[in-house]
Design an enzyme around this catalytic site. Structure first.
Site, short mmCIF file in Angstrom:
data_model
loop_
_atom_site.label_atom_id
_atom_site.label_comp_id
_atom_site.label_asym_id
_atom_site.label_seq_id
_atom_site.Cartn_x
_atom_site.Cartn_y
_atom_site.Cartn_z
N ARG A 105 -16.78 -0.56 -1.30
CA ARG A 105 -15.82 -0.88 -0.24
C ARG A 105 -16.32 -2.17 0.40
NH1 ARG A 105 -12.30 2.49 2.27
NH2 ARG A 105 -13.46 4.36 1.66
N LYS A 116 0.87 -1.19 0.00
CA LYS A 116 0.00 0.00 0.00
C LYS A 116 0.90 1.23 0.00
CE LYS A 116 -4.09 2.05 2.03
NZ LYS A 116 -3.64 3.40 1.63
N ARG A 131 -9.03 9.13 -7.96
CA ARG A 131 -10.07 8.30 -7.34
C ARG A 131 -11.42 9.02 -7.34
NH1 ARG A 131 -11.07 8.74 -1.73
NH2 ARG A 131 -11.08 6.49 -1.51
N PHE A 176 -1.70 -2.00 -10.14
CA PHE A 176 -2.07 -3.18 -9.36
C PHE A 176 -3.32 -3.89 -9.88
CE2 PHE A 176 -3.48 0.56 -6.81
CZ PHE A 176 -4.85 0.42 -6.93
#
Length: 515
Positions: free
Chosen positions: A374, A213, A233, A302
């Site tokens: 999430r 991270k 984002r 990623f």
């Protein structure tokens, strides 16, 4: 539809706490909207405008002309006026913007002026978050809420989702898919206090994907032939500010791509600069070639969401990881491990932290890419408890902090918590003045005073807009605060200027840290 109808609905929604009742009020309004108005109504009900920027700030709205006696503004009137405001630029634009704002506000009633002021400053606090408005849209159109949410994720916009739902119906929403060049909402990670908790949460005996991270800026990159689009984002276009990312992705051996990753400014020794350095670099449009030399960005990918006609969103994480590894060179990939061994994952976490980064994100190998959610498939682990909280108030300092707003009152979102609180309410968790440098004290004093709403003694209460990342040694039960939980030894790490208050951590997340 008249603006007054939205204002009245907003007031009614803010006066009740039951989510179902809020949803019904919003749905009733949306049913009355014409197809050409529904995008505007959805944006306004969620406390936003269709124009990402209007150039109108709090100071511009502090003094307004006398209001109109009768309501006459329509939603289309307001939307057109805001579009015209946002288009003003260059010499003389300040004067022109003042005149245009006055022209709009003089047509608004007192209630409408108050609503527009709050709308333009992000202060519409009626408990109607974007998710609730989407539920209301589902109710207004008799389309399953899950299908509405899915379409919103892929279309990247609640307003566009509303248009499709009203004009094309359920079939239009079901046809929504990922398109190269149209950003989608990014998948987000939940939190866990340690590796064991993260692995327990995933609940799999298979090797998990473990990514470093990094403390940078989340980027989503679209490639269509020679054209490259880079967004943050929050789906803001930063393509012209990050030529390093554009060049690296343009050189990849694929014609059409959608990639997920992180951009970070590294020091000469390979360790990351403080987050503020990366944030400032990606925020600046001034002399980008010079910034590229002084503060170069490194790109770490990623995930891959699309590759040359293949939609990878529904594919398993392990599959997407293999596709990405075959596509990009090693120096363009985030440091990654695959393991089912807890000690190995913990050792990787320690290595990442020793390198100056934040921690790891542990990802379920079978999980699809759930845009905009999430969920439990991605779990971030940091070596300390960190939370993104909202500043509710601040106290004037004393001693070395005299003359500055110092001790911060910190709050978490109450949304999703089984408490008698509105969806946009914030619950105070504690205070801190730890971690404040003189530079931060000066900056936050200016910023908080600009957001002041009231004072009580030495406490300045502010609009809940500024998000701070704080570290703490844990949380404990406490009757002192409404949420019945308090932070232990909280200290400020940084202001999160890249994150809106609606994305701060919830009280439920904080309570999950209770021993």
């Amino acid at each position: 539809m008249q603006l007054s109808e939205v204002v009245e609905t907003s007031r009614a929604v803010g006066a009740i706490r039951a989510r179902g009742a809020k949803r019904e009020l919003l749905a009733a309004l949306l049913r009355r909207c014409a197809a050409s108005e529904v995008e505007i109504a959805v944006a306004f009900l969620a406390g936003e405008t269709r124009q990402r920027r209007t150039g109108v700030g709090w100071r511009s709205l502090s003094e307004l002309l006398s209001p109109a006696d009768l309501a006459s503004l329509t939603l289309r009137d307001v939307d057109a006026a805001l579009a015209a405001l946002g288009a003003l630029a260059g010499s003389g634009s300040r004067t022109a913007r003042r005149a245009a704002l006055d022209s709009l506000m003089v047509r608004a009633t007192a209630d409408e002026q108050d609503y527009l002021r709050r709308l333009l400053t992000g202060e519409v606090r009626q408990g109607a978050l974007d998710a609730l408005v989407l539920e209301a849209l589902a109710g207004a159109t008799d389309i399953p809420a899950a299908e509405v949410r899915r379409a919103a994720m892929l279309l990247g916009s609640s307003t566009e989702t509303a248009r499709v739902a009203l004009v094309e119906g359920r079939a239009g929403l079901q046809a929504a898919t990922l398109h190269v060049g149209r950003p989608v909402r990014p998948m987000l990670a939940a939190s866990a206090p340690d590796v064991d908790a993260a692995l327990d949460r995933l609940g799999t005996a298979e090797p998990v994907v473990v990514d470093a991270k990094l403390d940078g800026i989340r980027v989503q990159v679209h490639k269509d032939g020679g054209d490259v689009l880079v967004v943050t984002r929050t789906l803001d276009d930063i393509t012209d500010r990050v030529p390093e990312i554009v060049e690296r992705v343009r050189a990849l051996p694929a014609d059409r791509l959608v990639l997920d990753g992180e951009a970070v400014a590294l020091r000469s020794d390979g360790r990351p600069h403080p987050f503020q350095v990366t944030a400032a670099r990606t925020a600046s449009r001034v002399d980008v070639p010079a910034l590229r030399t002084t503060t170069p960005l490194s790109t770490y990918l990623f995930d891959v969401l699309h590759l040359d006609g293949r939609d990878l969103l529904p594919e398993a994480m392990a599959v997407r990881a293999d596709v990405l590894a075959a596509l990009a060179p090693a120096d363009l990939l985030v440091p990654r491990r695959r393991s089912a061994d807890r000690a190995e994952v913990a050792a990787f976490l320690a290595d990442v932290v020793a390198g100056g980064h934040e921690g790891v994100v542990v990802k379920g190998p079978d999980a699809p890419y759930e845009a905009g959610r999430r969920g439990s498939a991605w779990v971030k682990v940091k070596p300390r408890h960190t939370l993104d909280l909202v500043v509710l108030a601040a106290e004037w300092g004393h001693g070395r902090h005299t003359g500055w707003l110092s001790n911060l009152h910190l709050g978490a979102r109450a949304d999703g918590v089984d408490d008698p609180l509105g969806a946009e309410d914030f619950v105070m968790l504690g205070k801190t003045f730890k971690g404040l440098t003189d530079e931060v004290l000066g900056w936050q004093t200016e910023q908080l005073l600009a957001r002041e709403v009231s004072r009580s003694g030495h406490v300045v209460h502010v609009r809940p807009e500024l998000v701070v990342e704080v570290a703490c040694d844990g949380v404990q039960s406490s009757p002192r605060y409404p949420g019945r939980v308090a932070l232990r030894f909280a200290r400020l790490l940084r202001y999160r200027e890249d994150k809106p208050a609606r994305e701060s951590d919830t009280l439920a997340t904080v309570r999950a840290l209770l021993p």
